[in-house]
Design an enzyme around this catalytic site. Structure first.
Site, mmCIF file in Angstrom:
data_model
loop_
_atom_site.group_PDB
_atom_site.id
_atom_site.type_symbol
_atom_site.label_atom_id
_atom_site.label_comp_id
_atom_site.label_asym_id
_atom_site.label_seq_id
_atom_site.Cartn_x
_atom_site.Cartn_y
_atom_site.Cartn_z
ATOM 1 N N GLU A 101 -11.674 -1.054 6.267
ATOM 2 C CA GLU A 101 -11.300 -0.333 7.485
ATOM 3 C C GLU A 101 -12.302 0.754 7.862
ATOM 4 O O GLU A 101 -12.053 1.545 8.760
ATOM 5 C CB GLU A 101 -9.904 0.298 7.284
ATOM 6 C CG GLU A 101 -8.815 -0.734 6.992
ATOM 7 C CD GLU A 101 -7.402 -0.169 6.964
ATOM 8 O OE1 GLU A 101 -7.240 1.068 6.964
ATOM 9 O OE2 GLU A 101 -6.456 -0.979 6.938
ATOM 10 N N ARG A 153 -11.155 4.590 5.086
ATOM 11 C CA ARG A 153 -11.693 4.536 6.443
ATOM 12 C C ARG A 153 -13.015 5.272 6.638
ATOM 13 O O ARG A 153 -13.488 5.366 7.756
ATOM 14 C CB ARG A 153 -10.611 4.975 7.437
ATOM 15 C CG ARG A 153 -9.566 3.861 7.621
ATOM 16 C CD ARG A 153 -8.474 4.181 8.594
ATOM 17 N NE ARG A 153 -7.570 5.156 8.069
ATOM 18 C CZ ARG A 153 -6.567 4.882 7.227
ATOM 19 N NH1 ARG A 153 -6.318 3.644 6.868
ATOM 20 N NH2 ARG A 153 -5.804 5.843 6.781
ATOM 21 N N THR A 197 -6.480 7.497 2.231
ATOM 22 C CA THR A 197 -7.212 6.373 2.813
ATOM 23 C C THR A 197 -8.055 6.833 4.001
ATOM 24 O O THR A 197 -8.930 6.100 4.449
ATOM 25 C CB THR A 197 -6.249 5.274 3.300
ATOM 26 O OG1 THR A 197 -5.339 5.854 4.251
ATOM 27 C CG2 THR A 197 -5.456 4.674 2.146
ATOM 28 N N GLY A 213 1.555 8.412 2.121
ATOM 29 C CA GLY A 213 2.608 8.195 1.136
ATOM 30 C C GLY A 213 4.018 8.351 1.681
ATOM 31 O O GLY A 213 4.970 8.361 0.907
ATOM 32 N N THR A 272 2.962 12.695 6.835
ATOM 33 C CA THR A 272 1.621 12.733 6.247
ATOM 34 C C THR A 272 0.527 12.646 7.317
ATOM 35 O O THR A 272 0.686 11.985 8.336
ATOM 36 C CB THR A 272 1.428 11.599 5.232
ATOM 37 O OG1 THR A 272 1.876 10.378 5.806
ATOM 38 C CG2 THR A 272 2.196 11.885 3.962
ATOM 39 N N ASP A 337 9.220 4.638 11.970
ATOM 40 C CA ASP A 337 7.845 4.686 11.456
ATOM 41 C C ASP A 337 6.843 4.830 12.598
ATOM 42 O O ASP A 337 5.763 4.266 12.566
ATOM 43 C CB ASP A 337 7.536 3.437 10.600
ATOM 44 C CG ASP A 337 6.183 3.520 9.900
ATOM 45 O OD1 ASP A 337 5.628 4.635 9.789
ATOM 46 O OD2 ASP A 337 5.674 2.465 9.471
ATOM 47 N N CYS A 639 8.570 -6.573 -3.497
ATOM 48 C CA CYS A 639 7.379 -7.438 -3.521
ATOM 49 C C CYS A 639 6.747 -7.638 -2.150
ATOM 50 O O CYS A 639 5.537 -7.863 -2.034
ATOM 51 C CB CYS A 639 7.727 -8.809 -4.097
ATOM 52 S SG CYS A 639 8.773 -8.754 -5.561
ATOM 53 N N HIS A 643 2.953 -8.908 -1.058
ATOM 54 C CA HIS A 643 2.860 -10.364 -1.152
ATOM 55 C C HIS A 643 3.403 -11.085 0.075
ATOM 56 O O HIS A 643 3.334 -12.309 0.124
ATOM 57 C CB HIS A 643 3.550 -10.853 -2.424
ATOM 58 C CG HIS A 643 2.755 -10.562 -3.667
ATOM 59 N ND1 HIS A 643 1.636 -11.296 -4.019
ATOM 60 C CD2 HIS A 643 2.881 -9.605 -4.606
ATOM 61 C CE1 HIS A 643 1.127 -10.808 -5.146
ATOM 62 N NE2 HIS A 643 1.847 -9.775 -5.515
ATOM 63 N N MET A 681 -1.610 -5.137 -9.860
ATOM 64 C CA MET A 681 -0.212 -5.580 -9.949
ATOM 65 C C MET A 681 0.449 -4.852 -11.116
ATOM 66 O O MET A 681 0.329 -5.235 -12.272
ATOM 67 C CB MET A 681 -0.168 -7.103 -10.145
ATOM 68 C CG MET A 681 1.216 -7.673 -10.414
ATOM 69 S SD MET A 681 2.401 -7.378 -9.066
ATOM 70 C CE MET A 681 3.949 -7.605 -9.943
HETATM 71 CA CA CA Z 1 4.188 4.862 7.967
#
Ligand code: CA
Length: 732
Positions: A101, A153, A197, A213, A272, A337, A639, A643, A681
């Protein structure tokens, strides 16, 4: 996987005649005279140079090229008349195989870029020679605390140093000449699931860095560190802590009343600052974008309602002190979100006959905002994509008129945009020549459903909604209807008239960020694996090239010795490619992680892609329907984020329907015991000291995955085209 791939780096390095990348400082120091000169000459960026970025069109010195983050390149030797002659000039294969990214930075002929797992690289921007490579050695198991892939980024540059955040919350400073580590600061508590990130920005000698987070449960903040020493200078928390304690700032004291009931502070509350920032040197204001609430569901987070300041807001702060100046909240009482962390652009626009100093943002919630950046005053806001959570913005107050049913208090609600956003972190760009903003837009429906059995799992997904309800329906006919609603397109938006000027349909969501140039070209990559140039005035496709992977990162342009280049990192990954299942598969892309650099007449070529593997024979399904159903619920909870919805791999992380016999045999050891923690994992028997799954739970998840593998086998037997986007395991 990362470790297995490292030998490939050496091969690449040998083939291209580069220094050994893992040898970082020592390899360059082998030529001491050159190193001494280099230390004085490389990445000598400071405030004067960034403020005068237009005087150095050959360089891309900070994240958005200039402090106003317009991502407009004044270079125009590649233009509408000759772009058809663009070709690959050089490329580099990254040693990682996860989402890319980053925005590369280029100063005085050297390029600095980050890859997956917070790796940092420096290249000769003309030849592509790798100069150094720094691996900060992020513990792979930390990946479990990341919502959206092990991405980064980009870096910031300042006075001969390269600054980057790491996934486990460190801020590091490297010598731009050698890659040697100069200092490292842990910016987050290591017992909480924070991550970094985003790219740092540097203002007045202070490195500004946030973190992520909110999906896991943290309290958002942004901090400033002395670029020379790494000493922390200030920290601004974005949401109130324990209301019984004194607030850290007057702004937070004022915010307390907007949180009603609940115990949000015990698990963080969210907010965040995980990506966007901008800086106006004349107003001396630092703008930061603030993320979503934690958990998403406001009934759990703040059951009495309220705006929940400063979630989903743009904040204006004093860069030297972190003092609050103003805020504008895009989504009061966020329950979806809807982060306001998306890219922010500063520009001076003529609106109603007056020149206004504005800040522009197209956050996840579907509205394009134009605000007065001196005061935060709402100027205008219109929907740039389909949205169902409001009836529009009240122009007098600048507040959205929320549709009550969209808050999913009593029953589930189908809402647009989804948590993937109508526009996510992928940067947009603004051309002062056309007056248009170029935005990668998407439309993805999402079902929100209150989770009455919600319980906080430290360090794992904690969003307070039943993720399973948002999954793709298993009925193929209904799934086909849902997939028809999914859109991805490049949009040119007129911020003055608040209207779309043109669009290019891209047929899949999660497309790349954009660059616009003085050659009146918009450059952008697509989820489907094309890198293209469009006419900035009308969207006509003037050039495109296949790049063998989905592109999510934004391009840049730079010049060396008078020759213009366009560069982009290509590598499918991030939130949607991991979690999206069938929606992610619309792109048909797999991860191949590369840096691609183009020029007029470029003659480089990519190697032929390796084909995907066939489905190994899955074990027979022996569990009953109730066990499979219980496994589906657990899968969605623990998961799916990596995944994929429905155990459908999106082309990045292994597709569990294609597991080998060995993986089936080792399933419990992997899922509970962490047998593959070196590949990211983690074992789910215990996370952050708390029990998560037991053997019975792992067996239920296994039963569900076998059922999904058998369904895939039947689909392939019925003549569906081979659908494995990612091989069962391992890199391609
Ligand atoms: Ca978010």
């Amino acid at each position: 996987m990362r470790l297995l791939l490292l030998p490939l780096v050496f091969l690449v390095a040998l083939q291209t005649g580069c220094d050994r990348p893992s040898a970082t400082a020592t390899s360059v120091a082998a030529a001491p005279a050159a190193a001494t000169q280099a230390a004085a000459a490389f990445a000598m960026v400071d405030e004067t140079r960034i403020r005068a970025a237009d005087a150095e069109p050959q360089n891309w010195m900070s994240h958005g090229r200039s402090y106003d983050e317009q991502r407009f390149s004044p270079l125009g030797s590649i233009n509408r008349d000759n772009v058809a002659g663009l070709g690959l000039d050089w490329h580099f294969d990254f040693p990682t195989d996860r989402g890319l990214e980053a925005t590369p930075l280029v100063v005085d002929g050297r390029m600095y870029v980050t890859g997956a797992w917070s790796h940092v690289y420096a290249f000769d921007a003309k030849t592509g020679a790798l100069l150094w490579h720094h691996d900060p050695k992020v513990p792979p198991a930390w990946a479990v605390h990341l919502c959206c892939d092990v991405v980064n980024r980009g870096v910031a540059l300042w006075q001969g140093r390269v600054y980057a955040g790491t996934l486990d919350g460190r801020l590091i400073a490297l010598d731009a000449a050698t890659g040697a580590l100069l200092w490292s600061q842990q910016t987050t508590p290591t017992d909480k699931p924070y991550s970094i990130t985003g790219a740092p920005r540097i203002v007045k000698g202070l490195v500004i860095i946030g973190n992520g987070g909110s999906e896991m449960g943290v309290r958002g903040y942004v901090s400033a560190y002395d670029a020379a020493t790494g000493e922390m200078k200030w920290r601004f928390y974005t949401v109130p802590g324990d209301p019984a304690q004194p607030a850290e700032s007057p702004a937070l004291e004022a915010a307390k009343a907007s949180w009603k009931g609940g115990e949000w502070w015990k698990t963080g509350g969210g907010g965040t600052v995980w990506d966007s920032m901008a800086y106006d040197a004349e107003l001396d204001l630092l703008y930061v974008g603030v993320g979503n609430g934690s958990p998403w569901n406001q009934q759990i987070r703040s059951p009495g309602g309220g705006d929940n300041l400063y979630l989903s807001s743009i904040l204006a702060l004093r860069p030297e002190t972190g003092e609050y100046v103003w805020h504008y909240q895009t989504t009061p009482g966020d329950a979806w979100d809807y982060t306001a962390t998306q890219h922010m652009i500063l520009a001076d626009l003529v609106i109603g006959g007056q020149t206004r100093k504005v800040i522009m943002q197209a956050p996840k919630n579907g509205f394009f905002y134009v605000l007065d950046r001196a005061t935060g005053e709402f100027i205008s806001g219109e929907a740039y994509a389909q949205q169902t959570w409001t009836t529009g913005i009240d122009k007098a107050t600048g507040k959205p008129q929320v549709v009550e049913a969209a808050r999913y208090r009593d029953k589930e609600a189908l809402v647009l945009p989804s948590p993937y956003g109508a526009h996510n972190w992928q940067p947009m760009s603004f051309s002062p020549r056309t007056g248009l903003v170029y935005i990668p837009v998407q439309e993805i429906p999402f079902v929100f459903k209150h989770d009455p059995a919600y319980r906080h799992h430290p360090g794992l997904w904690n969003v307070g909604v039943q993720i399973e309800a948002a999954g793709m329906p298993e009925d193929p006919a209904i799934a086909a209807q849902v997939l028809k609603m999914v859109q991805g397109r490049l949009v040119a938006w007129d911020p003055v008239s608040q209207k779309e000027a043109w669009r290019v349909e891209l047929h899949a969501p999660f497309n790349g960020g954009t660059l616009v140039t003085a050659g009146d070209l918009v450059f952008a990559g697509s989820a489907r694996g094309e890198f293209a140039a469009y006419d900035a005035a009308n969207g006509k496709t003037l050039w495109s090239a296949p790049v063998q992977t989905g592109v999510i990162a934004p391009p840049i342009s730079y010049a060396v010795d008078g020759k213009q280049y366009v560069a982009v990192v290509a590598g499918w990954g991030g939130a949607l490619p991991l979690a999206g299942g069938e929606v992610a598969r619309l792109a048909g892309s797999v991860n191949r992680s590369r840096l691609l650099v183009y020029s007029l007449g470029g003659k480089d070529a990519l190697p032929a892609p390796v084909q995907t593997t066939r489905q190994p024979e899955p074990p027979p399904l022996q569990a009953d329907a109730a066990t499979v159903a219980a496994g589906k619920t657990l899968y969605a909870q623990f998961c799916m984020a990596c995944h994929g919805d429905g155990a459908v791999g999106g082309g990045v992380v292994p597709d569990l329907r294609y597991m080998s016999a060995q993986t089936h045999a080792e399933f419990e050891a992997i899922v509970l015991g962490g047998l593959r923690h070196e590949r990211g994992m983690v074992g789910f028997a215990s996370v952050m000291g708390q029990p998560v799954l037991d053997a019975a739970g792992a067996a239920k998840i296994h039963a569900y995955v076998i059922q999904r593998a058998q369904a895939e086998k039947a689909r392939l037997a019925a003549g569906a085209s081979s659908a494995s986007l990612a091989p069962a395991e391992g890199p391609q």
